[in-house]
Design an enzyme around this catalytic site. Structure first.
Site, PDB file in Angstrom:
ATOM      1  N   ASP A  44      33.452   7.254  -9.024  1.00  0.00           N
ATOM      2  CA  ASP A  44      32.262   6.965  -8.337  1.00  0.00           C
ATOM      3  C   ASP A  44      30.915   7.060  -9.250  1.00  0.00           C
ATOM      4  O   ASP A  44      30.334   5.919  -9.144  1.00  0.00           O
ATOM      5  CB  ASP A  44      32.196   7.841  -7.096  1.00  0.00           C
ATOM      6  N   GLU A  67      24.778   4.088  -3.833  1.00  0.00           N
ATOM      7  CA  GLU A  67      25.185   5.206  -2.863  1.00  0.00           C
ATOM      8  C   GLU A  67      24.967   6.642  -3.582  1.00  0.00           C
ATOM      9  O   GLU A  67      24.470   7.632  -2.804  1.00  0.00           O
ATOM     10  CB  GLU A  67      26.522   5.080  -2.384  1.00  0.00           C
ATOM     11  N   ASP A 123      27.968  -0.152  -3.481  1.00  0.00           N
ATOM     12  CA  ASP A 123      28.733   1.045  -3.141  1.00  0.00           C
ATOM     13  C   ASP A 123      29.848   1.226  -4.180  1.00  0.00           C
ATOM     14  O   ASP A 123      30.784   0.456  -4.310  1.00  0.00           O
ATOM     15  CB  ASP A 123      29.765   0.953  -1.922  1.00  0.00           C
ATOM     16  N   ILE A 125      32.545   3.390  -5.188  1.00  0.00           N
ATOM     17  CA  ILE A 125      33.918   3.363  -4.775  1.00  0.00           C
ATOM     18  C   ILE A 125      33.881   3.344  -3.033  1.00  0.00           C
ATOM     19  O   ILE A 125      33.360   4.580  -2.426  1.00  0.00           O
ATOM     20  CB  ILE A 125      34.739   4.473  -5.290  1.00  0.00           C
ATOM     21  N   ASP A 126      33.910   2.539  -2.215  1.00  0.00           N
ATOM     22  CA  ASP A 126      34.137   2.339  -0.912  1.00  0.00           C
ATOM     23  C   ASP A 126      35.343   2.772  -0.412  1.00  0.00           C
ATOM     24  O   ASP A 126      36.425   2.292  -1.026  1.00  0.00           O
ATOM     25  CB  ASP A 126      33.603   1.083  -0.320  1.00  0.00           C
ATOM     26  N   THR A 128      36.730   6.165  -0.565  1.00  0.00           N
ATOM     27  CA  THR A 128      37.111   7.075  -1.344  1.00  0.00           C
ATOM     28  C   THR A 128      38.345   7.966  -0.887  1.00  0.00           C
ATOM     29  O   THR A 128      39.044   8.431  -1.835  1.00  0.00           O
ATOM     30  CB  THR A 128      36.235   8.393  -1.648  1.00  0.00           C
ATOM     31  N   HIS A 221      35.582   8.484  10.785  1.00  0.00           N
ATOM     32  CA  HIS A 221      34.831   7.161  10.711  1.00  0.00           C
ATOM     33  C   HIS A 221      34.962   6.132  11.944  1.00  0.00           C
ATOM     34  O   HIS A 221      33.854   5.201  12.062  1.00  0.00           O
ATOM     35  CB  HIS A 221      35.256   6.134   9.375  1.00  0.00           C
ATOM     36  N   SER A 245      38.088   1.077   3.681  1.00  0.00           N
ATOM     37  CA  SER A 245      37.152   0.282   2.762  1.00  0.00           C
ATOM     38  C   SER A 245      36.713  -0.993   3.257  1.00  0.00           C
ATOM     39  O   SER A 245      37.441  -1.390   4.172  1.00  0.00           O
ATOM     40  CB  SER A 245      37.713   0.294   1.273  1.00  0.00           C
ATOM     41  N   LYS A 248      38.790  -4.188   4.518  1.00  0.00           N
ATOM     42  CA  LYS A 248      38.847  -4.887   5.752  1.00  0.00           C
ATOM     43  C   LYS A 248      38.190  -6.213   5.844  1.00  0.00           C
ATOM     44  O   LYS A 248      38.740  -7.232   6.540  1.00  0.00           O
ATOM     45  CB  LYS A 248      38.405  -3.710   7.089  1.00  0.00           C
ATOM     46  N   ARG A 262      34.222  -1.896  14.207  1.00  0.00           N
ATOM     47  CA  ARG A 262      33.848  -0.550  13.706  1.00  0.00           C
ATOM     48  C   ARG A 262      33.139   0.047  14.625  1.00  0.00           C
ATOM     49  O   ARG A 262      31.979  -0.197  14.880  1.00  0.00           O
ATOM     50  CB  ARG A 262      32.997  -0.665  12.398  1.00  0.00           C
ATOM     51  N   ASP A 275      27.768  -0.042   2.703  1.00  0.00           N
ATOM     52  CA  ASP A 275      29.206  -0.471   3.332  1.00  0.00           C
ATOM     53  C   ASP A 275      29.471  -1.541   3.905  1.00  0.00           C
ATOM     54  O   ASP A 275      30.332  -2.177   4.380  1.00  0.00           O
ATOM     55  CB  ASP A 275      29.470   0.713   4.334  1.00  0.00           C
TER      56      ASP A 275
HETATM   57  P1  AMP Z   1      36.454   3.343   5.876  1.00  0.00           P
HETATM   58  O1  AMP Z   1      36.887   3.056   4.619  1.00  0.00           O
HETATM   59  O2  AMP Z   1      36.512   2.214   7.222  1.00  0.00           O
HETATM   60  O3  AMP Z   1      36.827   4.601   6.642  1.00  0.00           O
HETATM   61  O4  AMP Z   1      34.826   3.721   5.837  1.00  0.00           O
HETATM   62  C1  AMP Z   1      34.452   4.313   4.632  1.00  0.00           C
HETATM   63  C2  AMP Z   1      32.977   4.453   4.960  1.00  0.00           C
HETATM   64  O5  AMP Z   1      32.726   5.257   6.143  1.00  0.00           O
HETATM   65  C3  AMP Z   1      32.287   5.496   3.858  1.00  0.00           C
HETATM   66  O6  AMP Z   1      31.562   4.529   2.852  1.00  0.00           O
HETATM   67  C4  AMP Z   1      30.973   6.035   4.480  1.00  0.00           C
HETATM   68  O7  AMP Z   1      29.743   5.650   4.231  1.00  0.00           O
HETATM   69  C5  AMP Z   1      31.493   5.760   6.060  1.00  0.00           C
HETATM   70  N1  AMP Z   1      31.331   6.856   6.978  1.00  0.00           N
HETATM   71  C6  AMP Z   1      30.895   8.357   6.665  1.00  0.00           C
HETATM   72  N2  AMP Z   1      30.939   8.997   7.778  1.00  0.00           N
HETATM   73  C7  AMP Z   1      31.176   8.005   8.846  1.00  0.00           C
HETATM   74  C8  AMP Z   1      30.962   8.289  10.313  1.00  0.00           C
HETATM   75  N3  AMP Z   1      30.690   9.363  10.823  1.00  0.00           N
HETATM   76  N4  AMP Z   1      31.099   7.168  11.277  1.00  0.00           N
HETATM   77  C9  AMP Z   1      31.364   5.980  10.541  1.00  0.00           C
HETATM   78  N5  AMP Z   1      31.307   5.626   9.108  1.00  0.00           N
HETATM   79  C10 AMP Z   1      31.227   6.741   8.438  1.00  0.00           C
HETATM   80 MG    MG Z   2      31.279   3.362   1.396  1.00  0.00          MG
END
Ligand code: AMP
Ligand code: MG
Length: 333
Positions: A44, A67, A123, A125-126, A128, A221, A245, A248, A262, A275
């Site tokens: 990252d 980020e 970002d 690494i989106d 992680t 998330h 990430s 999607k 989302r 993001d």
């Molecule tokens: P995903 O890969 O769809 O699970 O999304 C990853 C992203 O979710 C990360 O880059 C974070 O910035 C974001 N994230 C962190 N906490 C939350 C949360 N409580 N609700 C929604 N997104 C979040």
């Molecule tokens: Mg991210």
């Protein structure tokens, strides 16, 4: 338009993907039990430093909203982590930047963003968690001018040709979109090459029943239950595909899934611009529509967060209204 920016962004993301792959290859999957997050932390920071450093050299007047910041790495106790980050950045460049230079590059990404001027959004690494599981993750880089996303690149080093295939050494795609010029994809396999760019388009299907949607893996998330209720209301009866990430967005853009919903389990959560900026333009330029859960366009003028939006609905356009309506019914808007 933006030819040199497009070339810069693709090349930067490709170099970043090489760092990610090298670091990821060192992760033993059984080490996940030990909760060692350090590989993703190293990659990252190293990716943000690499892309920020290249940006400072090629577009010195452009700001970066990234980020990460380097405060944690500057602490005396972080020496080992810092050294690993610096070594990755040095390995990715022809020169040998000092530790201080690398930390300054990372901190260069602390710009505030906003409604005026030109800045990049990164970002490094989106996804992680997907990176640590050796599943999907993305390097997401976008260019915003006066609050409008003008260019976006998504690097998805583990994305196979189709979501039905397992990931492997041949996997890897880069997606690029320039405002008004459409979206393109190229293979970006582990051998370090970048294939020819070809246009991509969203699915033209308006049949919700045969439509496949995608959503986050992590229940922290995204509220899987509520999203299932929305999908049911919209008569999207297929099992959702879960992947981490902004990959999607890529699956919507290339027509493999018709919707990415989302909805954070935390109603007060503010989505971050890094993001969504690259993913949004890749989907819209492929013919799709991206709004928040209320059907409002994403507002990138408000700094680091999408404070005027809640959640995301990205679709192939044909099904957008249907999903927005179903969301309003389920959430009581
Ligand atoms: P995903 O890969 O769809 O699970 O999304 C990853 C992203 O979710 C990360 O880059 C974070 O910035 C974001 N994230 C962190 N906490 C939350 C949360 N409580 N609700 C929604 N997104 C979040
Ligand atoms: Mg991210």
């Amino acid at each position: 338009m933006l030819e040199s920016e497009k070339e810069f962004a693709l090349s930067a993301v490709q170099a970043a993907a090489a760092i990610c792959r090298r670091v990821q290859s060192g992760i033993a999957l059984d080490s996940l039990d030990k909760k060692d997050r350090s590989p993703v932390t190293v990659a990252d920071f190293a990716v943000q430093a690499l892309i920020s450093g290249r940006l400072a050299e090629q577009f010195p007047d452009d700001a970066l909203v990234g980020e990460e910041g380097a405060d944690q790495l500057r602490e005396a106790s972080a020496e080992e982590l810092r050294n690993r980050v610096v070594a990755e950045v040095q390995a990715a460049r022809d020169d040998d930047p000092t530790s201080e230079t690398v930390l300054n590059w990372i901190d260069r990404g602390q710009a505030a963003g906003g409604a005026q001027g030109r800045f990049w959004v990164l970002d490094p690494i989106d996804g992680t968690k997907g990176f640590l599981r050796k599943e999907q993750y993305a390097i997401a880089l976008a260019l915003i001018e006066n609050g409008q996303v003008q260019l976006g690149v998504l690097g998805c080093p583990n994305l196979p040709d189709s979501m039905d295939q397992a990931t492997g050494p041949d996997a890897g795609y880069a997606f690029v979109a320039v405002k008004g010029e459409g979206s393109q994809a190229a293979k970006m396999p582990a051998d370090g090459t970048l294939g020819e760019l070809s246009p991509i388009a969203v699915s033209s299907s308006d049949d919700p029943a045969s439509a496949r949607r995608c959503e986050s893996v992590e229940s922290g998330h995204a509220s899987h239950d509520e999203m299932a209720q929305i999908a049911e209301k919209a008569q999207m009866t297929g099992e959702p595909v879960r992947l981490d990430s902004q990959a999607k967005y890529a699956t919507v853009a290339r027509g493999e899934s018709v919707a990415y919903i989302r909805l954070s389990p935390d109603a007060s959560y503010t989505e971050k611009i890094w993001d969504h900026a690259a993913g949004e333009i890749v989907v819209t330029e492929a013919g799709g529509v991206v709004t928040d859960l209320l059907g409002k366009p994403l507002d990138f003028t408000q700094g680091r967060g999408l404070v005027n939006n809640r959640g995301i609905i990205a679709t192939n356009a044909a099904l957008h209204e249907r999903v927005v309506r179903a969301t309003a019914e389920v959430l009581g808007f």
